[in-house]
Design a protein around this motif. Structure first.
Motif, PDB file in Angstrom:
ATOM      1  N   THR A  44      -7.116  -8.546   0.399  1.00 10.22           N
ATOM      2  CA  THR A  44      -5.838  -7.898   0.065  1.00 10.22           C
ATOM      3  C   THR A  44      -5.868  -6.399   0.371  1.00 10.22           C
ATOM      4  O   THR A  44      -4.962  -5.683  -0.035  1.00 10.22           O
ATOM      5  N   SER A  45      -6.896  -5.927   1.072  1.00 12.84           N
ATOM      6  CA  SER A  45      -7.010  -4.508   1.432  1.00 12.84           C
ATOM      7  C   SER A  45      -6.387  -4.296   2.813  1.00 12.84           C
ATOM      8  O   SER A  45      -7.000  -4.612   3.840  1.00 12.84           O
ATOM      9  N   PRO A  46      -5.136  -3.768   2.866  1.00 17.11           N
ATOM     10  CA  PRO A  46      -4.424  -3.647   4.134  1.00 17.11           C
ATOM     11  C   PRO A  46      -5.060  -2.645   5.102  1.00 17.11           C
ATOM     12  O   PRO A  46      -5.467  -1.559   4.706  1.00 17.11           O
ATOM     13  N   TRP A  95       0.827  -1.209   0.000  1.00 17.57           N
ATOM     14  CA  TRP A  95       0.000   0.000   0.000  1.00 17.57           C
ATOM     15  C   TRP A  95       0.855   1.251   0.000  1.00 17.57           C
ATOM     16  O   TRP A  95       2.011   1.227   0.379  1.00 17.57           O
ATOM     17  N   SER A  96       0.206   2.305  -0.474  1.00 11.06           N
ATOM     18  CA  SER A  96       0.825   3.619  -0.529  1.00 11.06           C
ATOM     19  C   SER A  96      -0.189   4.632  -0.007  1.00 11.06           C
ATOM     20  O   SER A  96      -1.334   4.647  -0.467  1.00 11.06           O
ATOM     21  N   ALA A 123     -21.975   3.628  15.874  1.00 12.08           N
ATOM     22  CA  ALA A 123     -20.608   3.184  15.583  1.00 12.08           C
ATOM     23  C   ALA A 123     -19.693   3.445  16.768  1.00 12.08           C
ATOM     24  O   ALA A 123     -19.778   4.474  17.417  1.00 12.08           O
ATOM     25  N   ARG A 124     -18.792   2.505  17.014  1.00  5.07           N
ATOM     26  CA  ARG A 124     -17.802   2.641  18.090  1.00  5.07           C
ATOM     27  C   ARG A 124     -16.390   2.836  17.533  1.00  5.07           C
ATOM     28  O   ARG A 124     -15.549   3.472  18.164  1.00  5.07           O
ATOM     29  N   TYR A 125     -16.128   2.275  16.338  1.00  2.41           N
ATOM     30  CA  TYR A 125     -14.782   2.284  15.774  1.00  2.41           C
ATOM     31  C   TYR A 125     -14.759   2.843  14.360  1.00  2.41           C
ATOM     32  O   TYR A 125     -15.661   2.591  13.573  1.00  2.41           O
ATOM     33  N   ALA A 126     -13.707   3.578  14.041  1.00  2.00           N
ATOM     34  CA  ALA A 126     -13.412   4.010  12.673  1.00  2.00           C
ATOM     35  C   ALA A 126     -12.134   3.275  12.269  1.00  2.00           C
ATOM     36  O   ALA A 126     -11.144   3.290  13.006  1.00  2.00           O
ATOM     37  N   ILE A 127     -12.175   2.624  11.128  1.00  2.00           N
ATOM     38  CA  ILE A 127     -11.055   1.818  10.649  1.00  2.00           C
ATOM     39  C   ILE A 127     -10.506   2.451   9.369  1.00  2.00           C
ATOM     40  O   ILE A 127     -11.268   2.720   8.440  1.00  2.00           O
ATOM     41  N   PHE A 128      -9.203   2.642   9.305  1.00  2.00           N
ATOM     42  CA  PHE A 128      -8.557   3.181   8.116  1.00  2.00           C
ATOM     43  C   PHE A 128      -7.864   2.045   7.381  1.00  2.00           C
ATOM     44  O   PHE A 128      -7.147   1.253   7.995  1.00  2.00           O
ATOM     45  N   TYR A 129      -8.083   1.986   6.068  1.00  2.00           N
ATOM     46  CA  TYR A 129      -7.508   0.910   5.268  1.00  2.00           C
ATOM     47  C   TYR A 129      -7.307   1.379   3.837  1.00  2.00           C
ATOM     48  O   TYR A 129      -7.819   2.428   3.437  1.00  2.00           O
ATOM     49  N   VAL A 130      -6.556   0.592   3.067  1.00  2.00           N
ATOM     50  CA  VAL A 130      -6.355   0.873   1.648  1.00  2.00           C
ATOM     51  C   VAL A 130      -7.218  -0.105   0.866  1.00  2.00           C
ATOM     52  O   VAL A 130      -7.054  -1.320   0.989  1.00  2.00           O
ATOM     53  N   ASP A 131      -8.145   0.429   0.089  1.00  2.00           N
ATOM     54  CA  ASP A 131      -9.093  -0.399  -0.658  1.00  2.00           C
ATOM     55  C   ASP A 131      -8.474  -0.862  -1.975  1.00  2.00           C
ATOM     56  O   ASP A 131      -8.218  -0.051  -2.866  1.00  2.00           O
ATOM     57  N   THR A 132      -8.227  -2.171  -2.091  1.00  2.00           N
ATOM     58  CA  THR A 132      -7.696  -2.750  -3.328  1.00  2.00           C
ATOM     59  C   THR A 132      -8.816  -3.314  -4.194  1.00  2.00           C
ATOM     60  O   THR A 132      -8.565  -3.776  -5.292  1.00  2.00           O
TER      61      THR A 132
END
Length: 144
Positions: free
Chosen positions: A109-111, A19-20, A95-104
């Motif tokens: 395979t989305s880190p 990821w970048s 909602a309790r959590y916000a999650i940051f990720y890279v969408d592939t």
């Protein structure tokens, strides 16, 4: 008080070139209080449970971050991963959590990058849910 933590395996996935920050489609999704973050084992979006379903203004997969930057501060030897404030417009949710990720495009395979624990469930009713990005950014790395 919100608590922001880095998923440990995100350091492995970034050094593997998976990821970048600047070149990737970085997103923020929301999970319910039933999600149990595992900072040491959760690596990909497929490891997540209890994401909010589509409805009430929320769309599965969350929102794409805009205005991303990665400034380095020589005075403090700190690299900040930052973006514009994040808005989930006119939502009715819990909602309790916000999650940051890279969408592939594929959850396996989305880190994952990091998560925010709001400390309690946030329940807007037909209101914007906004995550303010502080001047220091979302994620900070400091050299010794």
């Amino acid at each position: 008080m919100a608590l922001h933590k880095l998923y440990g395996p995100s350091l492995v996935t970034v050094t593997n070139g998976e990821w970048s920050w600047m070149g990737g489609a970085v997103k923020c999704l929301l999970c319910t209080s039933a999600y149990v973050p595992n900072q040491d084992a959760h690596r990909y979006r497929s490891d997540l449970t209890n994401e909010l379903p589509t409805g009430g203004g929320y769309v599965l997969g969350g929102v794409t971050l805009i205005g991303k930057s990665n400034p380095y501060a020589a005075a403090t030897n700190t690299l900040a991963l930052s973006s514009s404030n994040i808005t989930f417009p006119a939502v009715t949710l819990a909602a309790r959590y916000a999650i940051f990720y890279v969408d592939t495009g594929t959850s396996g395979t989305s880190p994952l990058i990091s998560y925010v624990d709001f400390g309690s469930t946030q329940s807007p009713a037909s209101q914007d849910l906004q995550l303010a990005v502080n001047a220091g950014g979302l994620v900070n790395f400091q050299a010794a």
